[in-house]
Motif scaffolding. Structure first.
Motif, short mmCIF file in Angstrom:
data_model
loop_
_atom_site.label_atom_id
_atom_site.label_comp_id
_atom_site.label_asym_id
_atom_site.label_seq_id
_atom_site.Cartn_x
_atom_site.Cartn_y
_atom_site.Cartn_z
N GLN A 43 0.83 -1.21 0.00
CA GLN A 43 0.00 0.00 0.00
C GLN A 43 0.87 1.25 0.00
OE1 GLN A 43 -3.33 -0.13 -0.36
NE2 GLN A 43 -3.02 -2.34 -0.52
N PRO A 44 0.40 2.35 -0.63
CA PRO A 44 1.15 3.62 -0.60
C PRO A 44 1.38 4.08 0.82
CG PRO A 44 -0.61 3.70 -2.23
CD PRO A 44 -0.82 2.44 -1.44
N GLY A 45 2.60 4.51 1.11
CA GLY A 45 2.95 4.98 2.43
C GLY A 45 3.32 3.86 3.39
N GLN A 46 3.12 2.61 2.98
CA GLN A 46 3.45 1.46 3.82
C GLN A 46 4.58 0.63 3.23
OE1 GLN A 46 -0.07 -0.83 4.78
NE2 GLN A 46 -1.29 1.00 5.17
N GLY A 47 5.23 1.19 2.19
CA GLY A 47 6.31 0.47 1.54
C GLY A 47 6.02 0.10 0.10
N GLY A 48 4.85 0.54 -0.40
CA GLY A 48 4.48 0.21 -1.77
C GLY A 48 5.41 0.79 -2.82
N GLU A 77 -8.54 26.13 8.47
CA GLU A 77 -9.14 27.21 9.26
C GLU A 77 -8.09 28.26 9.64
OE1 GLU A 77 -11.22 25.34 12.46
OE2 GLU A 77 -12.69 24.40 11.14
N ASP A 78 -7.76 28.34 10.93
CA ASP A 78 -6.85 29.39 11.38
C ASP A 78 -5.40 28.93 11.48
OD1 ASP A 78 -7.23 27.63 13.45
OD2 ASP A 78 -7.26 29.18 15.02
N LYS A 79 -5.07 27.86 10.79
CA LYS A 79 -3.70 27.36 10.86
C LYS A 79 -3.30 26.70 9.55
CE LYS A 79 -4.68 24.55 14.32
NZ LYS A 79 -6.14 24.42 14.42
N LEU A 80 -2.02 26.44 9.43
CA LEU A 80 -1.50 25.62 8.34
C LEU A 80 -1.02 24.31 8.93
CD1 LEU A 80 0.66 28.16 6.27
CD2 LEU A 80 -1.72 27.50 5.91
N ILE A 81 -1.27 23.21 8.23
CA ILE A 81 -0.89 21.89 8.72
C ILE A 81 -0.08 21.16 7.65
CG2 ILE A 81 -1.73 19.62 9.43
CD1 ILE A 81 -4.08 20.93 10.74
N LEU A 82 1.00 20.52 8.07
CA LEU A 82 1.80 19.70 7.16
C LEU A 82 1.39 18.24 7.35
CD1 LEU A 82 4.17 19.76 5.12
CD2 LEU A 82 5.66 19.15 7.03
N PRO A 83 0.75 17.63 6.34
CA PRO A 83 0.31 16.24 6.48
C PRO A 83 1.47 15.29 6.76
CG PRO A 83 -0.69 17.28 4.56
CD PRO A 83 0.37 18.21 5.04
N VAL A 84 1.19 14.23 7.49
CA VAL A 84 2.25 13.26 7.82
C VAL A 84 2.75 12.55 6.58
CG1 VAL A 84 1.48 12.88 10.19
CG2 VAL A 84 0.49 11.52 8.35
N SER A 85 1.97 12.60 5.50
CA SER A 85 2.38 11.94 4.27
C SER A 85 3.52 12.67 3.56
CB SER A 85 1.19 11.82 3.31
OG SER A 85 0.66 13.10 3.01
N VAL A 86 3.79 13.92 3.95
CA VAL A 86 4.87 14.67 3.33
C VAL A 86 6.21 14.10 3.79
CG1 VAL A 86 6.01 16.92 3.14
CG2 VAL A 86 3.51 16.77 3.10
#
Length: 295
Positions: free
Chosen positions: A57-62, A223-232
């Motif tokens: 799977q993507p992100g799991q070693g795919g 909303e009132d923030k920026l978030i960096l996804p863990v997938s980055v």
């Protein structure tokens, strides 16, 4: 994958495929040096096959692919080994000069051996076998997170359009934000930027290019923030961090065939960044406009 450029690979059913097409979109290659006649290999191969199958799977070693490099005594032995014990991976053809070339290149002295290699040919892990035995499929996910990434960081040059003071303040904030992520990549506290923070509001918002850089790193609006996804990939963050730290360094001269007109080759940093990363400038303007309208 430079080590396999132009190489043909074989499947367990005897059919063949080019390495370029088989490895398209893959981040890493695991070269598995093994043979059916080798008792430790027969013991390890089922564990590797299970870890491989559980990591597709993507992100799991795919993004990690296994290539079998055989030391079997005959082509029949090699194909039987692949059909009966291996997972659905490919192999260097039996008797190919590439077998000895890869063994010598990676300094393989015994089998089984599992060498983890990036797209650029850099060795990520020389002893991948031990990690598979200890972690199973999780080893594939870990290697995938370490894969080298190609990142265009030229947009960092937009900070130079600010006054020296604004550039310095914004650069320092960006370096601190990204450094925290690199130091603790799984800590979500560091992957969030609160826009109401006084320092962010006074020293980052006014800087031209600052938010374009954050969006290019992979931050998303929430909303009132920026978030960096863990997938980055943390390697992407590291690339931008290095570019920010070296923003005042003299740009390196890259020798390449220039197919652009001379006028285009002299484009400014902001122009080239806008061309390379379309939509980022517009995205920043729209985002900042919403902030202003809410203030």
């Amino acid at each position: 994958m430079d080590s396999l450029a132009g190489q043909t690979l074989v499947k367990s059913d005897g059919s063949s495929v080019t390495a370029d097409s088989a490895l398209e979109g893959k981040d890493l290659v695991l070269y598995y040096f093994s043979a059916h006649w080798c008792p430790p290999c027969r013991q390890f191969t089922p564990a590797l096959a299970q870890a491989y199958s559980q990591s597709r799977q993507p992100g799991q070693g795919g993004g990690v692919e296994v290539i079998f490099v055989s030391s079997d005594r005959s082509q029949a032995d090699m194909m039987d080994y692949m059909r009966n014990t291996h997972a659905d991976w490919l192999a260097i053809p039996f008797g190919s000069p590439a077998v000895q070339a890869l063994s010598s290149h990676f300094g393989v002295r015994g089998i089984p051996a599992l060498v983890v290699v990036g797209r650029d040919g850099a060795v990520i892990r020389q002893e991948g076998r031990q990690e598979v035995m200890a972690q199973g499929a999780a080893a594939f996910a870990q290697w995938e997170s370490l894969a080298p990434v190609e990142v265009d960081t030229s947009i960092v040059g937009l900070l130079r359009e600010n006054t020296e003071e604004v550039k310095r303040d914004a650069g320092d904030i960006l370096v601190k934000l990204l450094s925290n992520i690199v130091a603790a990549p799984n800590n979500m506290k560091y992957r969030q930027i609160k826009l109401a923070n006084k320092t962010i509001e006074e020293k980052l918002l006014p800087a031209s290019g600052a938010f374009e850089i954050l969006f290019s790193v992979g931050f998303e609006e929430a909303e009132d923030k920026l978030i960096l996804p863990v997938s980055v990939n943390v390697r992407t963050v590291e690339k931008f961090l290095d570019a920010l730290k070296n923003i005042d360094s003299k740009p390196e001269v890259v020798e390449a065939v220039n197919t652009q007109p001379a006028a285009a080759a002299t484009a400014t940093a902001s122009e080239s960044s806008a061309l390379i990363q379309p939509g980022v400038l517009t995205r920043e303007r729209e985002f900042l406009a919403r902030l202003v309208s809410c203030s």
